[in-house]
Structures are given as structure tokens and as C-alpha cells.
Design a protein around this motif. Sequence first.
Motif, PDB file in Angstrom:
ATOM      1  N   ILE A 138       0.870  -1.132   0.040  1.00  0.00           N
ATOM      2  CA  ILE A 138      -0.134   0.165   0.013  1.00  0.00           C
ATOM      3  C   ILE A 138       1.052   1.163  -0.045  1.00  0.00           C
ATOM      4  CG2 ILE A 138      -1.886   1.370   1.208  1.00  0.00           C
ATOM      5  CD1 ILE A 138      -2.658  -1.415   2.469  1.00  0.00           C
TER       6      ILE A 138
ATOM      7  N   ARG B 150      -6.245   7.072   7.362  1.00  0.00           N
ATOM      8  CA  ARG B 150      -7.060   6.364   5.993  1.00  0.00           C
ATOM      9  C   ARG B 150      -7.354   5.120   6.531  1.00  0.00           C
ATOM     10  NH1 ARG B 150      -2.721   8.289   1.064  1.00  0.00           N
ATOM     11  NH2 ARG B 150      -1.696   9.953   2.318  1.00  0.00           N
TER      12      ARG B 150
ATOM     13  N   TRP C 282      -8.164   1.513   4.687  1.00  0.00           N
ATOM     14  CA  TRP C 282      -8.035   1.085   3.198  1.00  0.00           C
ATOM     15  C   TRP C 282      -8.795  -0.264   3.287  1.00  0.00           C
ATOM     16  CZ3 TRP C 282      -4.464   3.388  -0.176  1.00  0.00           C
ATOM     17  CH2 TRP C 282      -3.851   4.290   0.542  1.00  0.00           C
TER      18      TRP C 282
ATOM     19  N   LYS D 232      -9.957  -3.889   0.901  1.00  0.00           N
ATOM     20  CA  LYS D 232      -9.554  -4.454  -0.366  1.00  0.00           C
ATOM     21  C   LYS D 232     -10.787  -4.689  -1.390  1.00  0.00           C
ATOM     22  CE  LYS D 232      -7.321  -8.824  -1.831  1.00  0.00           C
ATOM     23  NZ  LYS D 232      -6.814 -10.100  -1.272  1.00  0.00           N
TER      24      LYS D 232
ATOM     25  N   TYR E  32      -5.761  -2.340  -2.520  1.00  0.00           N
ATOM     26  CA  TYR E  32      -6.453  -1.837  -1.581  1.00  0.00           C
ATOM     27  C   TYR E  32      -6.570  -0.218  -1.825  1.00  0.00           C
ATOM     28  CZ  TYR E  32      -5.845  -5.667   1.813  1.00  0.00           C
ATOM     29  OH  TYR E  32      -5.701  -6.990   2.520  1.00  0.00           O
ATOM     30  N   TRP E  33      -7.907   0.175  -1.467  1.00  0.00           N
ATOM     31  CA  TRP E  33      -8.127   1.829  -1.954  1.00  0.00           C
ATOM     32  C   TRP E  33      -8.809   2.230  -0.700  1.00  0.00           C
ATOM     33  CZ3 TRP E  33      -7.019   4.057  -6.308  1.00  0.00           C
ATOM     34  CH2 TRP E  33      -6.618   3.460  -7.489  1.00  0.00           C
ATOM     35  N   PRO E  34      -8.391   3.740  -0.462  1.00  0.00           N
ATOM     36  CA  PRO E  34      -8.947   4.338   0.631  1.00  0.00           C
ATOM     37  C   PRO E  34     -10.617   4.612   0.824  1.00  0.00           C
ATOM     38  CG  PRO E  34      -7.700   5.785  -0.619  1.00  0.00           C
ATOM     39  CD  PRO E  34      -7.769   4.415  -1.167  1.00  0.00           C
TER      40      PRO E  34
ATOM     41  N   TYR F 199     -10.458   8.803   3.719  1.00  0.00           N
ATOM     42  CA  TYR F 199      -9.281   9.599   3.898  1.00  0.00           C
ATOM     43  C   TYR F 199      -9.620  11.028   4.489  1.00  0.00           C
ATOM     44  CZ  TYR F 199      -5.429  11.983   1.484  1.00  0.00           C
ATOM     45  OH  TYR F 199      -4.212  12.583   1.352  1.00  0.00           O
TER      46      TYR F 199
END
Length: 400
Positions: A20, A49, A51, A53, A59-61, A64
Motif C-alpha cells: 500500500i 486512512r 483501506w 480491499k 487496497y483503496w481508501p 481519507y
Amino acid sequence: MAAEIQPHPQARTPCLLSKIEAFQDVVSTAVIIPKEDGVISVSEDRTIRVWLKRDSGQYWPSVYHTLTTSCSCMSFNPETRRLSVGMDTGSICEFILSEDYNKMTPASTYQAHQGRVTVVLFVLEMEWLLSTGQDKSFNWHCSESGQQLGTHRTAAWVSGLQFDVETRHAFVGDQSGQVTILKLEQDSCSLVTTFKGHTGNVTALCWDPVQRVLFSGSSDHSIIMWDIGGRKGTAIELQGHNDKVQGLCYASHTRQLISCSSDGSIVIWNMDVTRQETPEWLDSDSCQKCEQPFFWNFKQMWDSKKIGLRQHHCRKCGQAVCGKCSSRRSTIPLMGFEFEVRVCDSCSESISDEDRAPTVTFHDSKHGIVYMHYEPTTGNLLTSGTDKVLKLWDMSPVVS
């Protein structure tokens, strides 16, 4: 944002699952969310953040959040989804995460310290929020009322903190290398004892409530296992790092200790073996093998007309010896020496090949580790590095 790595399950090494990235500064603390494919991170870049999956494997936030100052540490409680974040200014900000981890709501703020918060720990059973700071204070607050319940001044600023719910003992490790045990009450605390075995500052603590053993890691590259429950004062030294120990986690189900250091090494210790305490170094004015005087023993040097020698110590028996009588090197794994150390000639002959069998495995994370978190329910390990990258590892090949 995060790359999915295809693991190689055949290898008896940690499998790198994901990386990440996208941080502007080092991640101070990061934790794996139990029962979720998720990670929470707080960073020196002032961000919190969450994260998750995605179907792509990356993995994206999902959250934020930017704060006004750097985040120095955090504590996350999965049952209440309460996130407590220590700040560079000395305050602690608390948030509640939604069930789907897509929203974070501010809950409360504590003006806890006069300097940077170094460790924060939420204790659900007591509804206490424990914290330490660079102002050399250890505080605990009521998480329901927000009121400070008590404070304790430490000799140096604290860099390690653990808590035992059953006995209400707080274990406090500081920059002087000392570990202090405090008995906490609702509004007061009492000093139980202090012990010191490190020559450098304490950098990490890990408490196992089942075995009632405390592990401490230090900038002197060593780990010490303190047998608190045995009540015999036993301290087992573990030498398996070449740099500052940055994190400790104990896998109680397999009786293995996971440690990491700033040079990127991850070490897995087999603690299901009978280990021995290292001997105290003996004092002597002459070699306890050949009786040659050491260089400060002027009288014996004059009487024997011999040049004084430099003093060394055998790591197995602790005797004071000269260089000639301790020319050999050996590992002594059951004494915690996984690297070769100086031993006297007689001890060298007594150490068998079986005695030299290693009790650890060494692995390279390929980034300078500043923090780590192990989640036993998944068998995954999360490491944060000086390269501003988080790495998620499957530890099941080596912790089993």
C-alpha cells in the motif's frame, strides 16, 4: 494505490500479499482490521486512512481524513470500532468508524500531554484511555466522561506501553532503558517495581497474559523476556538483530515471537524451548583460565614481569578471560545468542552441534521497518517502512 502480489505458498518464508503506497510521509502506526480485508493507517503526513480491499485485489481508501498536525500513534478497538489517534501537539483525537468502514465520525478530544504523544492504548474492559508522551508523563482518562483519572511522571519519555486487564498492571518502557510496572486504580497508581536490562532505550513492549511474560525490545538490538508470572526474576536475553528492534508480537497459539528491526529484518523465535539465562560477568584482575594479569593489575604485572592483557568475557560461563583463552566463537541459541559470540576454549569444546541448532528463522522485508502489527485471526503481518510503504504479509508458512 496498492499492488496485489501473487504469493508463492511453497516457500517457508513470509508471503508478500500486498503493498500500500501513496503516502507523503512515513506511516507512524497501522493495524489490520480483524474479520475484514482492511487496514487503518495514521501518518506523519497528517492523514488517517481506512483501506479496504476491492474486487480487483487492490487496497483503496474508503476513508481519507486530514488533520491539522502529524499523527504520532493510534489504538484501534475492533469491538467498538473506536479509533484513538495520538497527535504531535499532545492531544488525542477519537473517532468512531461505521460498520462498513466507509465513514468516520469524530467522537472526542483529550488534551492529554504537553508534548508529542508516543503511545496510546484503549482498554475496553476498564473504559480507560492510557497514553504516554514526550513530556515524560503517563496518563489515563475515562473514555466515557473524558476526565483525566490519574498521571505518573516517568524518568524519561515513554516509548513502550502494555496493560494487563486482570491485575491492572501497566508496563511502561522508557528512553533510559528501564521498564516500570505500575498498579493502576480508578484515580491513583502505585509503583510495583522497576527493572533494567537494556543498555539502550526501550523501543517496543509485548505482553502475553497467558504465559504472563513481558518482552521488551531495545535500540541496543536485543530483546529480553521477563518472566513476570514465575516470580523468580528470570530474564532471558535474545540476540538476533543487527539494528534497533522496532516491533514485537507474540503468537501465543504457536508460542512464537515475531520481532522486526529498522534494518528490515523479521525474525521468528521459537519460544517453545527451554531457554537459559545468560550468566553475569565475573570480575577478576587476571584471566580466570591462564591467570595472566589484566592491564590494570600493576602489582601482578610487576611481580610476574608480564605485560597486562585486555579483559574479555565468555558468553557461556561469564568468566573473565584473555583473548588467547577465548579465541573461539560460537552460537548459543538456547541462551539467546543466534549470532556467533566469544566463548572460552573449554566452553567451546562443551557446545555440541545440537546445542548450536538455531531456534529462529530470519527474513528480509526489504524496507526499513518503523512499525508492525500482527493479526492472529488471519495470520497476517503488517509492516510500515521508512520508504512510506505498507506491506501486508501472510505469516502462516512460518508462524504455525
